[in-house]
Design an enzyme around this catalytic site. Structure first.
Site, short mmCIF file in Angstrom:
data_model
loop_
_atom_site.label_atom_id
_atom_site.label_comp_id
_atom_site.label_asym_id
_atom_site.label_seq_id
_atom_site.Cartn_x
_atom_site.Cartn_y
_atom_site.Cartn_z
CE LYS A 194 23.21 28.99 34.89
NZ LYS A 194 23.71 29.79 33.78
CE LYS B 271 15.84 30.78 37.80
NZ LYS B 271 16.51 29.84 36.92
P1 NAD Z 1 12.22 32.31 29.40
O1 NAD Z 1 11.34 32.78 30.50
O2 NAD Z 1 12.48 33.19 28.22
O3 NAD Z 1 11.69 30.91 28.79
C1 NAD Z 1 11.01 29.93 29.52
C2 NAD Z 1 9.83 29.43 28.67
O4 NAD Z 1 9.18 28.36 29.35
C3 NAD Z 1 8.78 30.52 28.43
O5 NAD Z 1 8.54 30.65 27.04
C4 NAD Z 1 7.56 30.02 29.19
O6 NAD Z 1 6.33 30.37 28.57
C5 NAD Z 1 7.79 28.53 29.16
N1 NAD Z 1 7.08 27.82 30.24
C6 NAD Z 1 7.08 28.09 31.56
N2 NAD Z 1 6.34 27.19 32.22
C7 NAD Z 1 5.86 26.34 31.29
C8 NAD Z 1 5.02 25.19 31.34
N3 NAD Z 1 4.52 24.75 32.50
N4 NAD Z 1 4.74 24.55 30.19
C9 NAD Z 1 5.23 25.00 29.01
N5 NAD Z 1 6.03 26.08 28.89
C10 NAD Z 1 6.33 26.74 30.02
O7 NAD Z 1 13.58 31.90 30.10
P2 NAD Z 1 15.01 31.65 29.41
O8 NAD Z 1 15.78 32.93 29.47
O9 NAD Z 1 14.86 30.93 28.14
O10 NAD Z 1 15.67 30.70 30.51
C11 NAD Z 1 15.30 29.31 30.66
C12 NAD Z 1 16.19 28.71 31.72
O11 NAD Z 1 17.57 28.83 31.31
C13 NAD Z 1 16.09 29.39 33.09
O12 NAD Z 1 16.19 28.44 34.11
C14 NAD Z 1 17.27 30.32 33.08
O13 NAD Z 1 17.72 30.60 34.40
C15 NAD Z 1 18.30 29.54 32.29
N6 NAD Z 1 19.31 30.32 31.57
C16 NAD Z 1 18.98 31.46 30.89
C17 NAD Z 1 19.99 32.18 30.26
C18 NAD Z 1 19.69 33.46 29.50
O14 NAD Z 1 20.64 34.19 29.16
N7 NAD Z 1 18.45 33.79 29.21
C19 NAD Z 1 21.31 31.75 30.30
C20 NAD Z 1 21.61 30.57 30.95
C21 NAD Z 1 20.60 29.86 31.60
#
Ligand code: NAD
Length: 290
Positions: free
Chosen positions: A170, A238
């Site tokens: 990744k 990040k």
């Molecule tokens: P996001 O910030 O939209 O979602 C993360 C969620 O986790 C949030 O709703 C937050 O409130 C929740 N959260 C954080 N800490 C928490 C805790 N202690 N307990 C409960 N809930 C908690 O992020 P995202 O865009 O959904 O991305 C999630 C992961 O996937 C990240 O690591 C990101 O790098 C990866 N990712 C994202 C994408 C994208 O296009 N958005 C693509 C590939 C990978």
């Protein structure tokens, strides 16, 4: 299957919804009630705590922002390991540091769970459509046990090696995507400065060796100046930290990756952290005085 899903953000919520539609019993937890309510609307069940989500689950999926979040949710007091039943699959689909993924896997294995690191690529669109590319690290038997679920979420599911390997792949993915977005942003700024009409230029570029998924999926939004995330600059910043640290640890020199990491940091410092990573375009425009 009874699945606990922790982290119902941009990616997690549609992924959990796809598991519900595939017939699974999904119990979800997120900080704050709004995202949990959205899962309930999609046919899942909202849990009031990690423990409530995890109790009785055969599979536990985490989709959280960063390494400290996964560490606290899985290893912390009242976390996943404190409540999960023995033998459950623990599939972390967040993008985190490979070293953290290995630590989580060791601790989960000691607690009798079957851990996988399974980060994804394909963005919010891929999460909604169930067409993500999923790179999986862990024991082969556990990957095969998880495969039917992972194939609900993704179109490409590949076992890439032992624990932590998914996160290493990744990181490579994030290096390529950031570098490509930056070059597309520079090309669009260059074309605009020459007064060339962008639409036809992008069309012909996409058909040749300059074509890429980034050009196909991001150029239209960049031309329209639409930067609603998608994938936030804060998250890509990040990830480039993970890339630069992991390259250094391996003694590998990534000059272009280092520059793109700086440009992503600059975008964040300029207040663009909550915009889609295609807003690297704004940085190129600022540098060009446009
Ligand atoms: P996001 O910030 O939209 O979602 C993360 C969620 O986790 C949030 O709703 C937050 O409130 C929740 N959260 C954080 N800490 C928490 C805790 N202690 N307990 C409960 N809930 C908690 O992020 P995202 O865009 O959904 O991305 C999630 C992961 O996937 C990240 O690591 C990101 O790098 C990866 N990712 C994202 C994408 C994208 O296009 N958005 C693509 C590939 C990978």
């Amino acid at each position: 299957m009874r699945i606990a899903f922790i982290g119902l953000g941009i990616m997690g919520l549609p992924m959990a919804g796809n598991l519900v539609r595939a017939g699974h019993d999904v119990v979800g937890y997120n900080r704050g009630a709004a995202r949990r309510a959205s899962l309930a609307e999609a046919g899942g069940t909202a849990a009031g705590s990690i423990a409530e989500a995890v109790r009785g689950a055969e599979v536990i999926v985490t989709m959280l922002p960063d390494s400290p979040d996964v560490t606290s949710v899985v290893l912390g007091e009242d976390g996943v390991l404190a409540s999960a039943g023995g033998g459950a699959l623990l599939i972390d689909m967040s993008t985190i540091a490979p070293a953290t993924a290995r630590t989580v896997a060791e601790r989960a294995t000691e607690a009798g769970l079957r851990p996988l690191d399974a980060p994804v690529s394909g963005g919010e669109r891929g999460a909604i459509d169930g067409t993500l590319s999923i790179m999986v690290g862990g024991e082969r038997a556990d990957v095969e046990a998880a495969r039917p679920l992972l194939e609900v979420l993704g179109a490409t599911v590949v076992h890439v090696g032992p624990a932590g390997s998914g996160q290493t792949v990744k990181a490579a993915n994030q290096l390529i995507v950031a570098g490509t977005i930056e070059l597309v942003a520079e090309a669009l700024t260059f074309l605009d400065a020459h007064g060339v009409e962008s639409g036809p230029a992008v069309e012909v570029l996409a058909g040749g060796l300059a074509g890429s998924a980034v050009l196909d999926r991001k150029a239209a939004g960049m031309l329209a100046r639409e930067f609603a995330p998608g994938f936030r600059i804060d998250l890509h910043h990040k990830d480039l930290g993970i890339v630069v640290d992991s390259a250094r640890a391996a003694g590998v020199v990534i000059p272009l990756g280092a520059v793109v990491a700086q440009l992503m940091a600059a975008a964040r410092a300029q207040g663009d952290g909550d915009l889609d990573h295609s807003a690297l375009l704004l940085g190129v425009q600022r540098l060009s005085g446009r």
